[in-house]
Scaffold this motif. Structure first.
Motif, PDB file in Angstrom:
ATOM      1  N   UNK A 428       0.868  -1.114  -0.034  1.00  0.00           N
ATOM      2  CA  UNK A 428      -0.061  -0.150  -0.060  1.00  0.00           C
ATOM      3  C   UNK A 428       0.808   1.204   0.089  1.00  0.00           C
ATOM      4  N   UNK A 429       0.318   2.446  -0.384  1.00  0.00           N
ATOM      5  CA  UNK A 429       1.123   3.716  -0.425  1.00  0.00           C
ATOM      6  C   UNK A 429       1.566   4.045   0.721  1.00  0.00           C
ATOM      7  N   UNK A 430       1.076   3.583   1.904  1.00  0.00           N
ATOM      8  CA  UNK A 430       1.332   4.017   3.315  1.00  0.00           C
ATOM      9  C   UNK A 430       2.576   3.493   3.685  1.00  0.00           C
ATOM     10  N   UNK A 431       2.972   2.106   2.943  1.00  0.00           N
ATOM     11  CA  UNK A 431       4.258   1.669   3.354  1.00  0.00           C
ATOM     12  C   UNK A 431       5.543   2.579   2.875  1.00  0.00           C
ATOM     13  N   UNK A 432       5.188   3.475   1.806  1.00  0.00           N
ATOM     14  CA  UNK A 432       6.435   4.173   1.477  1.00  0.00           C
ATOM     15  C   UNK A 432       6.751   5.315   2.477  1.00  0.00           C
ATOM     16  N   UNK A 433       5.695   5.509   3.465  1.00  0.00           N
ATOM     17  CA  UNK A 433       6.153   6.777   4.523  1.00  0.00           C
ATOM     18  C   UNK A 433       6.958   6.059   5.483  1.00  0.00           C
ATOM     19  N   UNK A 434       7.233   4.750   5.573  1.00  0.00           N
ATOM     20  CA  UNK A 434       8.101   4.129   6.570  1.00  0.00           C
ATOM     21  C   UNK A 434       9.558   4.174   6.102  1.00  0.00           C
ATOM     22  N   UNK A 435       9.781   4.564   4.838  1.00  0.00           N
ATOM     23  CA  UNK A 435      11.222   4.501   4.404  1.00  0.00           C
ATOM     24  C   UNK A 435      11.790   5.652   5.015  1.00  0.00           C
ATOM     25  N   UNK A 436      12.860   5.329   5.428  1.00  0.00           N
ATOM     26  CA  UNK A 436      13.770   6.489   6.275  1.00  0.00           C
ATOM     27  C   UNK A 436      15.036   7.199   5.055  1.00  0.00           C
ATOM     28  N   UNK A 437      14.647   8.271   4.933  1.00  0.00           N
ATOM     29  CA  UNK A 437      15.631   9.036   3.682  1.00  0.00           C
ATOM     30  C   UNK A 437      16.544   9.854   4.363  1.00  0.00           C
ATOM     31  N   UNK A 438      17.845   9.903   3.976  1.00  0.00           N
ATOM     32  CA  UNK A 438      18.652  10.731   4.737  1.00  0.00           C
ATOM     33  C   UNK A 438      18.359  12.408   3.936  1.00  0.00           C
ATOM     34  N   UNK A 439      18.366  13.305   5.152  1.00  0.00           N
ATOM     35  CA  UNK A 439      17.928  14.567   4.669  1.00  0.00           C
ATOM     36  C   UNK A 439      19.132  15.452   4.036  1.00  0.00           C
ATOM     37  N   UNK A 440      18.983  16.168   3.391  1.00  0.00           N
ATOM     38  CA  UNK A 440      17.692  16.291   2.437  1.00  0.00           C
ATOM     39  C   UNK A 440      17.965  15.622   1.195  1.00  0.00           C
ATOM     40  N   UNK A 441      16.897  14.880   0.800  1.00  0.00           N
ATOM     41  CA  UNK A 441      16.952  13.956  -0.250  1.00  0.00           C
ATOM     42  C   UNK A 441      15.868  14.111  -1.070  1.00  0.00           C
ATOM     43  N   UNK A 442      16.147  13.621  -2.575  1.00  0.00           N
ATOM     44  CA  UNK A 442      14.976  13.977  -3.465  1.00  0.00           C
ATOM     45  C   UNK A 442      13.756  12.950  -3.356  1.00  0.00           C
ATOM     46  N   UNK A 443      14.219  11.723  -3.106  1.00  0.00           N
ATOM     47  CA  UNK A 443      13.132  10.749  -2.861  1.00  0.00           C
ATOM     48  C   UNK A 443      12.087  11.202  -1.590  1.00  0.00           C
ATOM     49  N   UNK A 444      12.430  12.104  -0.916  1.00  0.00           N
ATOM     50  CA  UNK A 444      11.613  12.728   0.102  1.00  0.00           C
ATOM     51  C   UNK A 444      10.334  12.918  -0.469  1.00  0.00           C
ATOM     52  N   UNK A 445      10.290  13.428  -1.611  1.00  0.00           N
ATOM     53  CA  UNK A 445       8.977  13.739  -2.417  1.00  0.00           C
ATOM     54  C   UNK A 445       7.936  12.544  -2.323  1.00  0.00           C
ATOM     55  N   UNK A 450       3.342   9.979   0.243  1.00  0.00           N
ATOM     56  CA  UNK A 450       2.759   9.131   1.055  1.00  0.00           C
ATOM     57  C   UNK A 450       2.196   9.470   2.255  1.00  0.00           C
ATOM     58  N   UNK A 451       2.905  10.315   2.879  1.00  0.00           N
ATOM     59  CA  UNK A 451       2.590  10.779   4.398  1.00  0.00           C
ATOM     60  C   UNK A 451       0.955  11.327   4.192  1.00  0.00           C
ATOM     61  N   UNK A 452       0.782  11.818   2.960  1.00  0.00           N
ATOM     62  CA  UNK A 452      -0.648  12.655   3.076  1.00  0.00           C
ATOM     63  C   UNK A 452      -1.835  11.430   2.968  1.00  0.00           C
ATOM     64  N   UNK A 453      -1.389  10.217   2.834  1.00  0.00           N
ATOM     65  CA  UNK A 453      -2.428   8.992   2.799  1.00  0.00           C
ATOM     66  C   UNK A 453      -2.580   8.907   4.544  1.00  0.00           C
ATOM     67  N   UNK A 454      -1.748   8.981   5.206  1.00  0.00           N
ATOM     68  CA  UNK A 454      -1.937   8.686   6.569  1.00  0.00           C
ATOM     69  C   UNK A 454      -2.607  10.008   7.101  1.00  0.00           C
ATOM     70  N   UNK A 455      -2.569  11.082   6.735  1.00  0.00           N
ATOM     71  CA  UNK A 455      -3.104  12.240   7.294  1.00  0.00           C
ATOM     72  C   UNK A 455      -4.702  12.152   6.868  1.00  0.00           C
ATOM     73  N   UNK A 456      -4.849  11.633   5.807  1.00  0.00           N
ATOM     74  CA  UNK A 456      -6.329  11.462   5.264  1.00  0.00           C
ATOM     75  C   UNK A 456      -6.883  10.488   6.212  1.00  0.00           C
ATOM     76  N   UNK A 457      -6.232   9.283   6.628  1.00  0.00           N
ATOM     77  CA  UNK A 457      -6.822   8.509   7.288  1.00  0.00           C
ATOM     78  C   UNK A 457      -6.889   8.871   8.940  1.00  0.00           C
ATOM     79  N   UNK A 458      -6.143   9.730   9.243  1.00  0.00           N
ATOM     80  CA  UNK A 458      -5.909  10.102  10.765  1.00  0.00           C
ATOM     81  C   UNK A 458      -6.850  11.094  11.084  1.00  0.00           C
ATOM     82  N   UNK A 459      -7.043  12.028  10.100  1.00  0.00           N
ATOM     83  CA  UNK A 459      -7.813  13.459  10.341  1.00  0.00           C
ATOM     84  C   UNK A 459      -8.976  13.266   9.780  1.00  0.00           C
ATOM     85  N   UNK A 460      -9.463  12.304   8.946  1.00  0.00           N
ATOM     86  CA  UNK A 460     -11.013  12.503   8.554  1.00  0.00           C
ATOM     87  C   UNK A 460     -11.590  11.204   8.859  1.00  0.00           C
ATOM     88  N   UNK A 461     -12.970  11.356   9.198  1.00  0.00           N
ATOM     89  CA  UNK A 461     -13.932  10.119   9.577  1.00  0.00           C
ATOM     90  C   UNK A 461     -13.840  10.048  10.848  1.00  0.00           C
TER      91      UNK A 461
END
Length: 475
Positions: A428-445, A450-461
């Motif tokens: 699932x898309x949420x699994x991508x937010x668990x990847x740790x990227x060295x800061x600052x990194x292009x893949x942080x995009x 993917x973090x927006x998926x969790x925001x939608x789950x946690x702050x709606x409904x």
């Protein structure tokens, strides 16, 4: 007559993969290649030389922008120096695809043109005939040259000949806005040529997600002269320049002038002259060899991989098909090719990345989907680099499984690879937010998206209400 477990026709990416893989499993393999050295169009006329050219063009283009910091540059591009760099890249990679290397693997390499005598016999230059239990057709494709008045008489370039230029063109016309056309058009524009790109459709990037296509085209418009809904009607040689007459879909016409015209209007399969009828192999009306999901033609012992089967015209696709054929033809498995998880990249700057379905395709099949999108100006590394043109867009179903992913951005073909892995592994898309990227990194995009998926789950409904109640009790 020498007999083989597998005969491979064509030494491009798909053919070399099949030959190497089959030989490593202990099969007796013959590889037939019409050119002096294997490697195919990708190595000699396509991916490798074009990317070497693009790198030089981008370096020069970015050097020109140093004026913003008080530097200055002078001089003009020397085509011979560029050609030297391109040839060096080809020769370096050629070592991996050389006849000697494959012979050391145990592959019998034949240099010549192979054609069918029967469904299990191949003639090489009509002189030597060999026999194979299984045969793989991997003969690739070549540039399609349209019937245009005066084109042959005036002369033209294709991706096979443009790298032979000895003099840099100050004006270049490019007919065709597919990947080859846009990549080479931008490269020559960045090297200093005045480039006009001619496209018969109303937009570029026709197979891409609409958001990606719109942005990428708007950026190209700053560097190229674009002509849409137009076709080349006539070409005339006037002294040292060509007069090119364009015809638009509304019936109007226009004449432009250029030193050269590059034809990039598509590809045709190298299936003619193979005498496929002697083996009973069927093609479609374009000459593409029909295959099933196992890469088999209508003759079960004959397979076709790469451009010649008309699936997806990319080197990595041909290699994947070649790997599959080894499993099926040599080991007797029944594996099927999966194109749903096959990505591709158009190497303009910024790059355009494609995986899976586009939003338009999801709408057309009335799918229920979610869109998660992050502009690159919200990603710290892109902000620091001053390369904020672009975005990451991931499309999922209701449960969060990835249906498609698209991106525009510098290095998109690299930083989007973890999305390819997630989709292939059915994560699932949420699994991508668990990847740790060295800061600052292009893949942080990707992570931010993917973090927006969790925001939608946690702050709606109902979830926020449950969490609020839990926290109050926990305290």
């Amino acid at each position: 007559m020498t007999s083989y477990d597998l005969i491979v026709l064509g030494g491009g990416a798909g053919g070399l993969t099949a030959a190497a893989g089959a030989s490593s499993l202990g099969a007796k393999v013959a590889l037939i290649e019409k050119d002096e050295q294997p490697g195919g169009d990708c190595l000699h006329f396509g991916c490798v030389p074009s990317k070497a050219l693009i790198k030089v063009a981008n370096d020069i283009y970015k050097a020109g922008r140093l004026e913003e910091y008080g530097f200055s540059r002078s001089g003009h591009v020397k085509m011979d120096k560029i050609n030297e760099r391109i040839k060096h890249a080809i020769s370096s990679i050629q070592e991996h695809d050389s006849i000697e290397r494959f012979e050391k693997m145990g592959v019998d390499v034949y240099t010549g043109f192979g054609s069918f005598v029967s469904k299990n016999e191949i003639a090489i230059d009509q002189k030597v005939t060999i026999k194979g239990k299984r045969i793989v057709i991997a003969t690739g494709s070549r540039p399609m040259v349209p019937q245009i008045e005066g084109l042959k008489e005036s002369g033209f370039l294709t991706n096979k000949t443009i790298f032979n230029l000895t003099k840099f063109p100050s004006r270049l016309a490019v007919a065709g806005g597919g990947p080859i056309g846009v990549e080479l058009a931008q490269a020559f524009a960045r090297l200093g040529s005045d480039v006009t790109l001619i496209e018969r459709e109303p937009r570029l990037y026709g197979k891409e997600d609409s958001d990606a296509a719109e942005l990428a085209q708007s950026l190209l418009e700053k560097e190229l002269n674009l002509r849409f809904n137009a076709s080349v009607k006539k070409v005339e040689q006037h002294n040292t320049e060509k007069k090119i007459t364009l015809e638009y879909k509304d019936g109007s016409a226009e004449s432009i002038f250029a030193d050269h015209i590059l034809i990039a209007t598509g590809r045709v399969p190298n299936s003619d002259n193979l005498f496929l009828e002697k083996a009973g192999v069927k093609t479609d009306n374009r000459g593409m060899i029909k295959v099933n999901g196992h890469m088999q033609t209508n003759i079960p012992t004959i397979y076709a991989v790469g451009d010649v089967n008309g699936a997806l015209p990319f080197t990595h696709v041909a290699s994947s098909e070649g790997q599959l054929v080894v499993q099926n033809a040599v080991l007797g498995l029944k594996r099927k090719m999966d194109y749903a998880n096959m990505p591709w990249v158009i190497y303009t700057d910024p790059e355009v990345f494609h995986l899976g379905e586009t939003e338009d395709e999801l709408k057309s099949r009335q799918a229920i989907y979610h869109v998660y999108k992050t502009p690159l100006n919200e990603v710290d590394r892109f902000v620091a680099d001053h390369h904020t043109d672009g975005f990451v867009k991931i499309l999922t179903d209701r449960k969060g499984y990835i249906l498609g992913a698209h991106a525009v951005g510098e290095g998109a073909g690299d930083f989007m690879q973890e999305v390819v892995f997630a989709k292939q592994q059915k994560l699932k898309i949420g699994s991508l937010s668990q990847v740790v990227h060295p800061y600052p990194n292009h893949a942080a995009a990707v992570q931010i998206t993917s973090n927006s998926y969790w925001r939608e789950k946690l702050f709606k409904g109902i979830v926020p209400k449950i969490l609020k109640r839990y926290i109050s009790i926990f305290r």
